[in-house]
Scaffold this active site. Structure first.
Site, PDB file in Angstrom:
ATOM      1  N   THR A  33       0.832  -1.210   0.000  1.00  0.00           N
ATOM      2  CA  THR A  33       0.000   0.000   0.000  1.00  0.00           C
ATOM      3  C   THR A  33       0.863   1.256   0.000  1.00  0.00           C
ATOM      4  O   THR A  33       0.555   2.240  -0.677  1.00  0.00           O
ATOM      5  CB  THR A  33      -0.937  -0.007   1.224  1.00  0.00           C
ATOM      6  OG1 THR A  33      -1.745  -1.193   1.192  1.00  0.00           O
ATOM      7  CG2 THR A  33      -1.847   1.212   1.206  1.00  0.00           C
ATOM      8  N   ASP A 223      -4.637  -2.435  -8.096  1.00  0.00           N
ATOM      9  CA  ASP A 223      -4.222  -3.153  -6.893  1.00  0.00           C
ATOM     10  C   ASP A 223      -4.801  -4.561  -6.905  1.00  0.00           C
ATOM     11  O   ASP A 223      -5.857  -4.805  -7.505  1.00  0.00           O
ATOM     12  CB  ASP A 223      -4.717  -2.374  -5.661  1.00  0.00           C
ATOM     13  CG  ASP A 223      -4.174  -2.959  -4.363  1.00  0.00           C
ATOM     14  OD1 ASP A 223      -3.158  -3.670  -4.399  1.00  0.00           O
ATOM     15  OD2 ASP A 223      -4.786  -2.675  -3.306  1.00  0.00           O
ATOM     16  N   GLU A 224      -4.138  -5.496  -6.246  1.00  0.00           N
ATOM     17  CA  GLU A 224      -4.609  -6.889  -6.129  1.00  0.00           C
ATOM     18  C   GLU A 224      -4.952  -7.478  -7.504  1.00  0.00           C
ATOM     19  O   GLU A 224      -6.003  -8.086  -7.703  1.00  0.00           O
ATOM     20  CB  GLU A 224      -5.839  -6.967  -5.199  1.00  0.00           C
ATOM     21  CG  GLU A 224      -5.623  -6.399  -3.814  1.00  0.00           C
ATOM     22  CD  GLU A 224      -4.795  -7.292  -2.907  1.00  0.00           C
ATOM     23  OE1 GLU A 224      -4.224  -8.275  -3.410  1.00  0.00           O
ATOM     24  OE2 GLU A 224      -4.702  -7.006  -1.710  1.00  0.00           O
ATOM     25  N   ARG A 609      -0.979 -14.088   7.892  1.00  0.00           N
ATOM     26  CA  ARG A 609      -1.722 -13.098   8.693  1.00  0.00           C
ATOM     27  C   ARG A 609      -1.039 -12.903  10.045  1.00  0.00           C
ATOM     28  O   ARG A 609      -1.300 -11.928  10.747  1.00  0.00           O
ATOM     29  CB  ARG A 609      -3.169 -13.548   8.950  1.00  0.00           C
ATOM     30  CG  ARG A 609      -4.093 -13.723   7.737  1.00  0.00           C
ATOM     31  CD  ARG A 609      -4.018 -12.584   6.766  1.00  0.00           C
ATOM     32  NE  ARG A 609      -3.026 -12.851   5.742  1.00  0.00           N
ATOM     33  CZ  ARG A 609      -2.494 -11.916   4.958  1.00  0.00           C
ATOM     34  NH1 ARG A 609      -2.852 -10.659   5.118  1.00  0.00           N
ATOM     35  NH2 ARG A 609      -1.612 -12.219   4.037  1.00  0.00           N
TER      36      ARG A 609
END
Length: 774
Positions: A33, A223-224, A609
């Protein structure tokens, strides 16, 4: 602020490269980001007009965060960026160009519930069995068609698709699709998939519109990118065709949305579209410990189709990944809950430092029960959204009908709420009249006295007059003024206020909260259009991810969610539960390499995560479909390099009858005929059997070991040897990997198929030292 000094060399190179096609391969936790936002800021600092930059994201939250970061560097000019989700950006374009494709500019956007409600109505009208034509299945089928840019007409004309439907016993699927499209068009409505499908139609059929936006957007960022589907891919490719200043950012290792239509080949084959592509790799993980990052690398290394990269961390080594085996799913829940309580107490951690991730929502039950018994507060993400509550949908339906009178789903929902004496018989007459005369339901409602007399006809007429009076306010008043007036004058607020039950009070408070939100929207300084129409578009385009990612500000609770919902989040301590074959990886993923590799990427996402500590748990028995079944640990546990693991396998009584590091491979995994990820996924999906009751596992024939069975020294094992295993029987060593004591053997057993075993645990007896006999 010198933002370039905040970047590592790889990040800085990606930010400073602005011309031509480029791909940023951004590993988990690598500061993706930051790179995207600083790259946009860099373009603005170089003098690029903000109106010429298009930045596409997958969630509103990501777009908001990026805009705020760009603003902190460049100031208010960031307001002029075309930045948002695919659906919000293309909804904005479609509203400007709607007339070109025959839609009103104020078209309604149907969410999933609206679409399924319409499908249910169509099934009823066509007198079709909703068990065979399950609304969820029908919706998914139509959605898949649109994401593959297959129109209802093309659907009906495709012999392959028709053959698929006939073989599944759903030969009228095309008719449902056609009717659905027609009804949406009459209602002036587009569903989520239409926002992409219709944009493709606009650019295909109206070259002047395509030319306009190709020249408007000089720089495009996505993005992504690994999560894009065919429809999104084609739009982006067309828009970038003139300037070719396209930058895509993503990580193929985190592509986990094939069930939504995402195609990993878009990122794997990006260079084919742009041969002069520049590739930048962000390989340093700032989030997790070295043990977690290295373990995740060992997991994803088993995927054949991927972009080459080496993710590393310069954080502390950290704790090893703990693997816990329990006797049952209930014991698994108790073990996880006790672990959280112990960690929280001994380390002074907050509850919101912990997350429990699972493959399916059903797994939350055992976790919830165990957490409640220990009075540990928790929150389930991905549950009922605020905007899905009945009272909220009721009031929003009033808003939608006020903006777009042809919105049939909204009209049906509220025409007799609060009660006005307009019964089902009257509504059936209106619907029939609309169908017979090929009119919208609103056109019939406006002239209801032609069809229905008495009190019902008068009530319908008064309803239409009321909606028109609401609409008269739209041009001159902002969203909150109109919304508050509608809530009051419709009778909805009064109806809820008069319900003095606890539930009634809660519903009334929810409406007040909705109105508070609309007031905040109306007072925002960063938007020009504060109309009710714009507000409706904003909330219609809230994504599922936006609804689960709102962690900040929550009370101190343990987070429970599916792994799909956890993408983009991070927690100090993560528990991944249910690590069992046929659960994770899912039984449905074992039909092809493509599906299995996606499951492995899902496990990779789950592992990454975690910031400080990762715990994997599984049960040896679990109730599924009402029966107690025996479970084997997931092959994904076997794929983690053992030097990063700490094993807690419980008591022998609780252990299943297998070696802890058995790796049960399927024969198809290495067969020449296996489908590769490079093959294009067909639109047709495997059809469910008529009887959907899952088959119970069939126990394998148990091998009886040779008398006086004694395992040989692992150091003596060689490729080509015939060996015996106490459980799997006789087989041949196909391949040896690694060094002792952590070397692995791939063994092809006569009866049990191919397995991968850690030699120090496998206990193999050498039968013959010769070439393979199988």
């Amino acid at each position: 602020m010198n933002y370039l000094e905040l970047l590592n060399p790889s990040q800085r190179s990606a930010v400073e490269s602005t011309e031509g096609p480029m791909m940023i391969v951004a590993g988990a936790g690598s500061g993706k980001t930051r790179v995207i936002t600083y790259r946009i800021a860099h373009l603005l600092q170089k003098g690029v007009d903000a109106f010429r930059i298009l930045a596409l994201t997958f969630t509103n939250k990501a777009a908001k965060e990026m805009r705020e970061r760009v603003t902190s560097v460049t100031g208010d000019e960031a307001r002029n960026l075309w930045m948002g989700t695919f659906h919000s950006i293309f909804a904005r374009i479609l509203r400007s160009e709607a007339e070109l494709i025959g839609y009103p500019a104020n078209f309604t956007i149907y969410d999933t519930d609206d679409s399924k409600s319409l499908i249910k109505a169509i099934l009823k009208e066509l007198m079709l069995d909703d068990k065979l034509y399950n609304p969820n299945f029908v919706y998914s089928r139509i959605s898949s068609a649109k994401n593959n840019l297959i129109s209802a007409k093309e659907y009906m004309e495709s012999s392959q698709i028709q053959a698929d439907d006939i073989s599944s016993g759903r030969e009228r699927m095309g008719e449902i699709y056609q009717t659905y499209v027609k009804r949406c068009y009459k209602a002036g409505a587009m569903d989520f998939d239409d926002l992409l499908f219709k944009t493709n139609v606009l650019f295909r059929d109206h070259p002047e519109a395509l030319h306009k936006y190709q020249h408007k957007f000089r720089y495009i960022m996505v993005d992504e990118y690994q999560d894009t589907n065919f429809s999104q891919y084609l739009i982006v490719k067309r828009l970038a065709a003139v300037h070719q200043n396209i930058c895509v950012v993503g990580d193929d290792a985190q592509s986990i949305y094939a069930f939504r239509g995402a195609n990993i080949q878009n990122i794997l084959n990006f260079e084919k579209d742009y041969p002069d592509l520049k590739v930048f790799k962000l390989e340093q993980n700032y989030r997790s410990t070295k043990n977690i990052v290295n373990a995740a690398n060992s997991i994803i290394a088993n995927n054949r189709d991927q972009l080459e990269k080496v993710i590393f961390s310069e954080n502390e080594a950290g704790e090893k990944i703990k693997v816990i085996r329990t006797h049952s799913d209930n014991e698994e829940g108790k073990t996880v809950a006790a672990s959280i309580m112990a960690e929280q107490a001994s380390r002074g951690m907050n509850y919101n430092d912990f997350a429990i991730l699972y493959r399916t929502n059903a797994q939350s039950r055992a976790m919830e029960e165990a957490l409640r018994k220990l009075n540990i507060p928790y929150k389930i993400y991905g549950g009922l959204s605020f905007y899905q509550r009945k009272e909220i949908r009721d009031l929003i339906s009033y808003f939608r009908l006020t903006v777009n009178h042809n919105d049939e789903q909204a009209l049906k929902r509220i025409i007799n709420y609060p009660v006005r004496g307009i019964g089902k018989t009257s509504m059936d007459k209106l619907v029939l009249a609309a169908d017979e005369q090929d009119k919208s339901l609103w056109e019939v409602v406006e002239n209801s006295k032609q069809y229905i007399g008495g009190r019902s006809g008068e009530a319908i007429q008064n309803f239409a007059i009321m909606i028109k009076s609401f609409a008269a306010m739209l041009k001159n008043q902002h969203a909150y003024e109109v919304a508050h007036h509608i809530a009051s004058q419709s009778g909805l607020l009064k109806d809820l206020y008069n319900d003095k039950s606890i539930e009634g009070l809660s519903r009334y408070e929810n409406i007040q909260e909705l109105l508070n939100g609309i007031k905040e929207f109306s007072e925002r300084e960063d938007i020009e259009d504060k109309s009710l129409t714009q507000y409706l578009q904003d909330i219609a385009l809230l994504t599922g991810d936006d609804k689960v990612e709102e962690k900040e500000g929550d009370s101190d609770t343990v987070s429970l969610m599916t792994i799909h919902a956890a993408k983009g989040l991070e927690f100090p301590h993560v528990y991944v539960v249910g690590m069992e074959e046929n659960l994770f990886p899912s039984q449905l993923s074992l039909n092809s390499r493509t599906d299995l590799e996606e499951e492995r990427r899902l496990f990779y996402v789950a592992a990454t995560r975690a910031e400080k500590k990762l715990t994997l748990t599984y049960a040896t028995t679990r109730y599924r479909w009402g029966s107690l079944i025996h479970c084997e640990q997931s092959r994904f546990i076997d794929e983690v390099d053992p030097k990063y693991l700490e094993l807690d396998i419980g008591s022998p009584a609780a252990a299943p009858d297998n070696t802890f590091f058995d790796d049960e491979r399927k024969a198809w995994n290495n067969s020449p005929g296996s489908a590769g990820a490079g093959e294009r996924l067909s639109f047709s999906r495997p059809k469910p059997k008529a009887n959907n009751t899952p088959a119970k596992p069939v126990p394998a024939t148990k091998h009886v070991p040779t008398a006086n069975f004694t395992a040989d020294d692992p150091a003596a094992i060689r490729e080509g040897m015939e060996v015996e295993h106490e459980k799997f029987g006789f087989g041949t060593i196909v391949k040896l990997e690694g060094r002792l004591p952590d070397s692995k053997a791939t063994v092809l057993f006569k009866d049990a198929g191919q397995k991968q075993l850690l030699l120090k645990f496998a206990k193999l007896r050498i039968v013959k030292n010769n070439d393979p006999i199988l």
